[in-house]
Scaffold this motif. Sequence first.
Motif, short mmCIF file in Angstrom:
data_model
loop_
_atom_site.label_atom_id
_atom_site.label_comp_id
_atom_site.label_asym_id
_atom_site.label_seq_id
_atom_site.Cartn_x
_atom_site.Cartn_y
_atom_site.Cartn_z
N PRO A 45 0.81 -1.21 0.00
CA PRO A 45 0.00 0.00 0.00
C PRO A 45 0.85 1.27 0.00
CG PRO A 45 -0.05 -1.06 2.16
CD PRO A 45 0.64 -2.01 1.22
N PHE A 46 2.09 1.17 0.49
CA PHE A 46 3.00 2.31 0.48
C PHE A 46 4.30 1.86 -0.20
CE2 PHE A 46 0.15 3.10 4.00
CZ PHE A 46 -0.17 4.44 3.82
N PHE A 47 4.46 2.25 -1.46
CA PHE A 47 5.61 1.85 -2.27
C PHE A 47 6.35 3.11 -2.69
CE2 PHE A 47 7.67 0.83 -6.31
CZ PHE A 47 8.27 -0.40 -6.05
N LEU A 48 7.62 3.20 -2.32
CA LEU A 48 8.42 4.39 -2.64
C LEU A 48 8.96 4.28 -4.06
CD1 LEU A 48 10.57 5.31 0.48
CD2 LEU A 48 9.07 6.81 -0.82
N LEU A 49 8.70 5.31 -4.83
CA LEU A 49 9.21 5.34 -6.21
C LEU A 49 10.23 6.46 -6.33
CD1 LEU A 49 8.72 3.90 -8.94
CD2 LEU A 49 7.28 5.85 -9.57
N PHE A 50 11.45 6.09 -6.75
CA PHE A 50 12.53 7.05 -6.94
C PHE A 50 12.78 7.21 -8.44
CE2 PHE A 50 13.35 4.70 -3.02
CZ PHE A 50 13.47 5.72 -2.09
N GLY A 51 13.01 8.41 -8.88
CA GLY A 51 13.34 8.64 -10.27
C GLY A 51 14.60 9.49 -10.41
N ALA A 102 10.99 -4.97 -0.94
CA ALA A 102 9.78 -4.93 -1.77
C ALA A 102 9.52 -6.27 -2.43
CB ALA A 102 9.90 -3.83 -2.82
N THR A 103 10.58 -6.96 -2.86
CA THR A 103 10.39 -8.26 -3.51
C THR A 103 9.79 -9.28 -2.55
OG1 THR A 103 12.63 -9.01 -2.97
CG2 THR A 103 12.33 -7.82 -5.05
N GLU A 104 10.09 -9.13 -1.26
CA GLU A 104 9.55 -10.06 -0.27
C GLU A 104 8.04 -9.86 -0.09
OE1 GLU A 104 11.83 -9.21 3.17
OE2 GLU A 104 13.72 -9.96 2.35
N SER A 105 7.59 -8.61 -0.23
CA SER A 105 6.17 -8.32 -0.05
C SER A 105 5.37 -8.54 -1.31
CB SER A 105 5.99 -6.87 0.43
OG SER A 105 6.63 -6.66 1.66
N ILE A 106 5.95 -8.19 -2.46
CA ILE A 106 5.23 -8.29 -3.72
C ILE A 106 5.42 -9.66 -4.37
CG2 ILE A 106 5.01 -7.26 -6.03
CD1 ILE A 106 5.95 -4.65 -4.90
N ASP A 107 6.45 -10.37 -4.00
CA ASP A 107 6.77 -11.67 -4.60
C ASP A 107 6.98 -11.52 -6.10
OD1 ASP A 107 7.33 -14.35 -4.80
OD2 ASP A 107 5.22 -14.96 -4.90
N ILE A 108 7.96 -10.72 -6.45
CA ILE A 108 8.27 -10.46 -7.86
C ILE A 108 9.76 -10.67 -8.07
CG2 ILE A 108 8.76 -7.99 -7.60
CD1 ILE A 108 7.19 -7.55 -10.20
N SER A 109 10.14 -11.05 -9.25
CA SER A 109 11.55 -11.33 -9.55
C SER A 109 11.95 -10.64 -10.85
CB SER A 109 11.79 -12.84 -9.63
OG SER A 109 10.96 -13.43 -10.62
N VAL A 110 13.24 -10.69 -11.13
CA VAL A 110 13.78 -10.05 -12.34
C VAL A 110 13.11 -10.67 -13.57
CG1 VAL A 110 15.87 -9.73 -13.72
CG2 VAL A 110 15.98 -9.53 -11.23
N GLY A 111 12.73 -9.78 -14.48
CA GLY A 111 12.10 -10.20 -15.72
C GLY A 111 10.59 -10.08 -15.72
N GLU A 112 9.99 -9.92 -14.53
CA GLU A 112 8.54 -9.77 -14.45
C GLU A 112 8.15 -8.29 -14.51
OE1 GLU A 112 7.55 -13.75 -11.79
OE2 GLU A 112 7.46 -11.77 -10.86
N ASN A 113 6.86 -8.04 -14.69
CA ASN A 113 6.35 -6.68 -14.81
C ASN A 113 5.64 -6.25 -13.52
OD1 ASN A 113 7.28 -6.32 -17.42
ND2 ASN A 113 5.36 -6.95 -18.37
N SER A 122 12.12 -0.80 0.18
CA SER A 122 10.72 -1.12 -0.05
C SER A 122 10.15 -0.29 -1.20
CB SER A 122 9.89 -0.86 1.22
OG SER A 122 10.17 -1.83 2.18
N GLY A 123 11.01 0.08 -2.11
CA GLY A 123 10.58 0.87 -3.25
C GLY A 123 11.24 0.40 -4.52
#
Length: 745
Positions: free
Chosen positions: A98-104, A135-146, A169-170
Amino acid sequence: MILKNLTRRSVRSGLTLLGIAIGVAAVVALGSIAEGISSNFALVVGGSSNDLLITQAEAMDPAFSSIDETVGERLLAVPGVERVEPGVYTWVTTPGLPFFLLFGYEIGSTAMDHYRIVEGKPVSGPGQMVIGRRATESIDISVGENLRIYGTPFRVVGIYETGQGIEESGGVVTLEDAQTAAQFERKVSLYEIGLRRGDDTEATIERIESLDLELKVSKTSERESNQQYEQMMQGFAWGIAAIAIFIGGLGMMNSMVMSVLERTREIGTLRALGWSRWRVLWIILGESMALSAAGGVVGVLMGIGLAKLAGAVPGMGVLLQGAFTPAIIIQGLVTALVLGLVGGVYPAWRAAGLRPVEALSYEGGTASDFKAGMLSRIGSQSFRNLWRRRNRTLLAAAGIGIGVGTLVMLGGLTTGMIGQMNNLAGTGSPGNITVMQRDVPDLSLSSVDESVMRQVQGMPQVESVSPMVLGFVITPELPLFFIFGLEPNSAAMDHYKIMEGRRVQRPSEIIIGSNAADSYDLELGDTMTLYNTRYRVVGIFETGVAWEEGGGILALRESQRILNRPRNVSFLFVDVKDPAMALPVQDAINQRFPKVRASISSEFAQSTDDIASMQGIAGAIGMLALIVGGIVVANTMLMSIYERTREIGTLRALGWPGKRILSQIVQESLLLCLLSALLGSIGAVILLTGLSSIPFAGGAMLRPAWEPGTFVVSVSLAIVLGLIGGFYPAWRASKLQPVEALRYE
């Protein structure tokens, strides 16, 4: 002797110790979380090898900072500056976080190198993202995914680590992608500055500040979070802990009072043998302090464990990571000792004041605290038993009542907040729709492009559209001041009833709410400073919505200027020609504009993440209070059984079955909790109503609204407390054998 006295009633001592431990655990856990939030936020975007960090002046956090990207050219021209790297820093919402930090950042910049790649590769172009390990631990996402951010897919090309939980966590994307996601057209959140070697840092900072660009300059190695925000967080944490501490203190006093009552004849014997009053006082007070010290140690360990457990919660845990300092541990132990001192003084004084003759003639459970009085002869047997020990009953009722009252107050505040938000800018009437950015984690971060406003205005069923910009300022002079930007002649302005003066006519003018006028002692003609710009107060308004009355209204364009949000607004308030068409218009807006969310205004607040978070926090606080209250109930009923052991034995000898004894004790427990719930609910309504009527900074948020469901839930939980807290003591009483009970001393 102190240890022997405590272990002689191990169950009672254990329950009292547990009550103290929970209060101390609340101090340690909540204090460490508040400290962790403060220190973690201070380190975010401050760990790169650049030298200076530039954010908007008076911005509470870089996430709320907005700087025109042309400022970078002027910064680069400052003597001593070698490189200027723009960055965007914002909170977004993802399905798993619910709170995801986005850096640009710009590709290849020093700032982007701060994010050490441990798997995959760095960002090399648009549409790519590197994501933090947490973040990967919470979202369960890996390299190559969207990963989709507001509907836009980003391909995860790498995983990074920085050693800082919130940063991990971002995710990091290109500057342009972050500007698009945050709707920062030609704006950035911050600049990181690299200085030339050998140049004087302080002199360069002075040159940057002399540009008069309303900027805040800090060293990246020394960046601190906003002091007022930190104080608010710590105050919030201590407020929650105080509930548990107060109830724990009552439990301690209850336990020690009962200890004195139970040992009245023993104390009389000691006094008859020559013990002085001071010696008796110190032995009782010593027991209290020993018990509280043990509870303090257990509470500190529990608090550390709870904080670590909170930090491991998927999604939200990173925001709740505790920072343990010696000061927090000392605070917890001191809290326990103070509880022991306060809780033990009255019982010790009472014991020391006992005369030997009175103490030796004490008859235990058959005696009363005072003369019987009329109330001891009316009502059920359960009521008479409670009234016979009114000191003990009142102490227990206070502990339970505080827990129930806390639930009632939190429920009233949450309901009131929902009602106020649903009436923001007068949108609560039928046929009104509120439009904000979809899935934004905080209302103040909502950003809607003005082009959406023009297209919504062109819909045939729409009568008018009122844009609003929302912001706030936290400074020593203005602890919490809301900024509303509105068109002076918009339909939404009719909601603001001018009590004195007139509406805004010029960019240099402001009208303020009556709560703000009282809190900050402002009158017509006075000036106030927002973001280093002075505004003249030309009007004072009232709306009946407390948090609106705690802020001020600027002209829309002026608010966009100082908040650096050109061509963007926070909300659109849509008036529909036919109220019956409101729902179809809402659906049409949601289908046509996927980046915004339209809601019927009367249901707007319930669909926001802010209210969901508030309800979750309120539930957690209420449960904490009730758990401590439940321990007080169990302790009280258990001590009642000890004191009335011979009485219960007599009843058993007269033929009372165990089931009747059990029923009698459970009834007392339920009656105690019901009386406490009634008193706690009445006290909560009186207290919160009184607080909401006092003008003080931030008091605008304390306007409750009462619903029957709030009281039903609170009283129901009190009944559950009575059943849980009274069952074991009742079961124990029902198992007492007559001979054993009659021999009890």
